[in-house]
Design an enzyme around this catalytic site. Sequence first.
Site, short mmCIF file in Angstrom:
data_model
loop_
_atom_site.label_atom_id
_atom_site.label_comp_id
_atom_site.label_asym_id
_atom_site.label_seq_id
_atom_site.Cartn_x
_atom_site.Cartn_y
_atom_site.Cartn_z
N ARG A 21 -9.99 10.31 7.46
CA ARG A 21 -10.17 11.04 9.20
C ARG A 21 -10.23 12.72 8.93
O ARG A 21 -10.38 13.43 8.46
CB ARG A 21 -8.63 11.33 9.56
N GLU A 44 -11.87 2.90 7.66
CA GLU A 44 -11.76 2.84 8.78
C GLU A 44 -12.07 4.81 8.58
O GLU A 44 -11.22 5.16 8.26
CB GLU A 44 -9.86 2.79 9.21
N THR A 73 -8.39 4.69 15.71
CA THR A 73 -8.00 5.99 16.82
C THR A 73 -8.87 5.19 17.64
O THR A 73 -9.83 5.92 19.00
CB THR A 73 -8.47 7.20 16.34
N LYS A 133 -0.31 -3.57 13.77
CA LYS A 133 -0.50 -2.41 13.17
C LYS A 133 0.98 -1.31 13.80
O LYS A 133 0.52 -0.79 14.86
CB LYS A 133 -1.78 -1.60 13.66
N GLY A 162 3.25 6.61 6.63
CA GLY A 162 4.71 6.63 5.88
C GLY A 162 4.39 5.64 4.60
O GLY A 162 5.46 5.49 4.32
N GLY A 182 -3.80 6.46 4.88
CA GLY A 182 -4.76 7.69 4.77
C GLY A 182 -4.16 8.36 3.16
O GLY A 182 -4.88 7.99 2.59
#
Length: 217
Positions: A21, A44, A73, A133, A162, A182
């Site tokens: 991201r 992703e 997203t 997810k 998390g 991430g």
Amino acid sequence: MKNHTFDWGLFNSIPIIGILRGLTREKLDHILPAYYSAGFRNIEVTLNTPDATSIIQWLNEKYGEQMNVGAGTVCSPADLEKAVNAGAQFIVTPILNVDVIHSCVESKIPIFPGAYSPTEIYQAWEAGASMIKIFPASLGGVAYIKQIKGPLNNIKLLPTGGVSLENFSEFLQAGAEGFGIGGEIFDKKLIAADKWQELEEKMRHFFNKYQDFVSAS
């Protein structure tokens, strides 16, 4: 442009989706070789990343035969259209949008929709989701995954948000089939400092810990 298709064999070999991201193509030119070298095979790019569609197209062309390249997203049919046109091989959403799921099922594109409550999880699975997810997984933690798996044991869960090196094994033991991760893989400080060798070592450490746990299970 040649769009490569999703490979379930690659996904199942290491069912972890690395979430990118807000990173530039310049940074990604260093990150992706390290990520692949460490052993990961699913990536992703979130659509709220600047120039996300051009990055997805570029990654598909460069890594589409070696890795599954997806879009995250994705919140609406309009988002889905942009992602698919860019060559996304799979779709990830932060929310439950049944229309998006149905479109992916119709087009035979794997879809990992975000859901949290038992009702949302069941609706997403019934609509044809590949895996659900569970987001944010940090909210209920491992205990929540275990409780969801009690009555909904046939639904495949992909906790995201998390999950860390310290707790991923607990999530697996609770019934998770994979993860979206991430910052635990893409260390922001190392990326900002262009410490690519250290970044790859951290990625490889995570990958090896995962493989060791699965092999011992």
